[in-house]
Every structure is written in C-alpha cells, then in structure tokens.
Design a protein around this motif. Structure first.
Motif, mmCIF file in Angstrom:
data_model
loop_
_atom_site.group_PDB
_atom_site.id
_atom_site.type_symbol
_atom_site.label_atom_id
_atom_site.label_comp_id
_atom_site.label_asym_id
_atom_site.label_seq_id
_atom_site.Cartn_x
_atom_site.Cartn_y
_atom_site.Cartn_z
ATOM 1 N N LEU A 147 103.470 54.244 66.179
ATOM 2 C CA LEU A 147 104.382 54.397 67.302
ATOM 3 C C LEU A 147 103.702 53.853 68.549
ATOM 4 C CD1 LEU A 147 105.572 58.052 66.672
ATOM 5 C CD2 LEU A 147 106.856 55.970 66.223
ATOM 6 N N PRO A 148 104.464 53.314 69.479
ATOM 7 C CA PRO A 148 103.837 52.894 70.730
ATOM 8 C C PRO A 148 103.254 54.111 71.439
ATOM 9 C CG PRO A 148 106.231 52.658 70.835
ATOM 10 C CD PRO A 148 105.884 53.091 69.452
ATOM 11 N N CYS A 149 102.159 53.931 72.103
ATOM 12 C CA CYS A 149 101.490 55.032 72.789
ATOM 13 C C CYS A 149 102.261 55.373 74.067
ATOM 14 C CB CYS A 149 100.053 54.650 73.114
ATOM 15 S SG CYS A 149 99.122 56.013 73.835
ATOM 16 N N THR A 150 102.874 56.563 74.068
ATOM 17 C CA THR A 150 103.601 57.054 75.238
ATOM 18 C C THR A 150 103.235 58.510 75.453
ATOM 19 O OG1 THR A 150 105.516 57.899 74.022
ATOM 20 C CG2 THR A 150 105.570 55.552 74.653
ATOM 21 N N TYR A 151 103.755 59.075 76.497
ATOM 22 C CA TYR A 151 103.560 60.501 76.744
ATOM 23 C C TYR A 151 104.055 61.304 75.536
ATOM 24 C CZ TYR A 151 104.341 65.187 78.437
ATOM 25 O OH TYR A 151 104.339 66.549 78.543
ATOM 26 N N PHE A 152 105.212 60.928 75.006
ATOM 27 C CA PHE A 152 105.842 61.696 73.941
ATOM 28 C C PHE A 152 105.099 61.603 72.613
ATOM 29 C CE2 PHE A 152 109.143 60.724 77.021
ATOM 30 C CZ PHE A 152 109.564 62.008 77.321
ATOM 31 N N THR A 153 104.462 60.495 72.327
ATOM 32 C CA THR A 153 103.726 60.391 71.065
ATOM 33 C C THR A 153 102.450 61.230 71.099
ATOM 34 O OG1 THR A 153 102.616 58.354 71.782
ATOM 35 C CG2 THR A 153 104.624 58.111 70.462
ATOM 36 N N GLY A 154 102.016 61.618 72.284
ATOM 37 C CA GLY A 154 100.814 62.435 72.402
ATOM 38 C C GLY A 154 101.060 63.925 72.315
ATOM 39 N N ILE A 155 102.320 64.327 72.238
ATOM 40 C CA ILE A 155 102.641 65.750 72.173
ATOM 41 C C ILE A 155 102.438 66.243 70.740
ATOM 42 C CG2 ILE A 155 104.466 67.473 72.414
ATOM 43 C CD1 ILE A 155 105.728 65.667 74.536
#
Length: 100
Positions: A17-25
């Motif tokens: 997945l592209p690295c975003t705020y949401f993928t880090g949750i």
C-alpha cells in the motif's frame, strides 16, 4: 502469495500500500470482530486512539482542544474498563454497568 497481510489482522488487502497516515494505523475499526453482536471495548478504544492524531494531522492547531478532549475521554473509558474488565468487556456491557 495469498494476498493476505498478517499485519492487518489477516484481512485481504494489497501486499503493498502507498505509505499514508492511514496505512500506519495498527488498530482499525474495520478489523473489529463483533462478539454476539456486541462491540469489544478494548479493540474499539484502541481503534479510537487514532482519531485525535488524525484530527491534528488534518486540522492542526485549530482542532487541538477537540483532540485533547477526545484523548481525555478515551483515557477515562480505558480507566473504567480496567476497573471492571469482565463487566465491561463490550461497549454494551460498559453502558449497562454505568447505568445500573
């Protein structure tokens, strides 16, 4: 590869997945598993813990008071849940405990 990513609780998601705020949750609402049509308290509160940071990310200092208020309320709920873990294992049970 099966397309299953264990980091996301075994749900089917793309491997990269592209690295975003949401993928880090780590704890997500979509990963909550209902028990007898009830919402597990700890998992729900863990998922809620991302909300204050999200607010600060998108709203900056303008939403700081709201972010702090939500964080404080989450902490109060976690404290109540820790005091009576068996009687508040679901949100519904926690409400019943509170009103009884």
């Amino acid at each position: 590869s099966s397309g299953i990513n264990a980091e996301y609780g075994g749900t089917k998601r793309p491997e990269k997945l592209p690295c975003t705020y949401f993928t880090g949750i780590a704890d997500r609402f979509e990963d909550l598993v209902l028990r007898a049509d009830a919402i597990p308290t700890v998992a729900f509160l863990d998922a809620c813990s991302a909300v204050p940071k999200l607010l600060l990310t998108v709203g900056g200092k303008a939403v700081l008071p709201l972010s702090i208020d939500i964080s404080n309320n989450l902490q109060k709920l976690k404290t109540k849940q820790n005091l009576h873990p068996r009687k508040s294992d679901t949100l519904q049970a926690m409400v019943h405990l509170e009103i009884s």
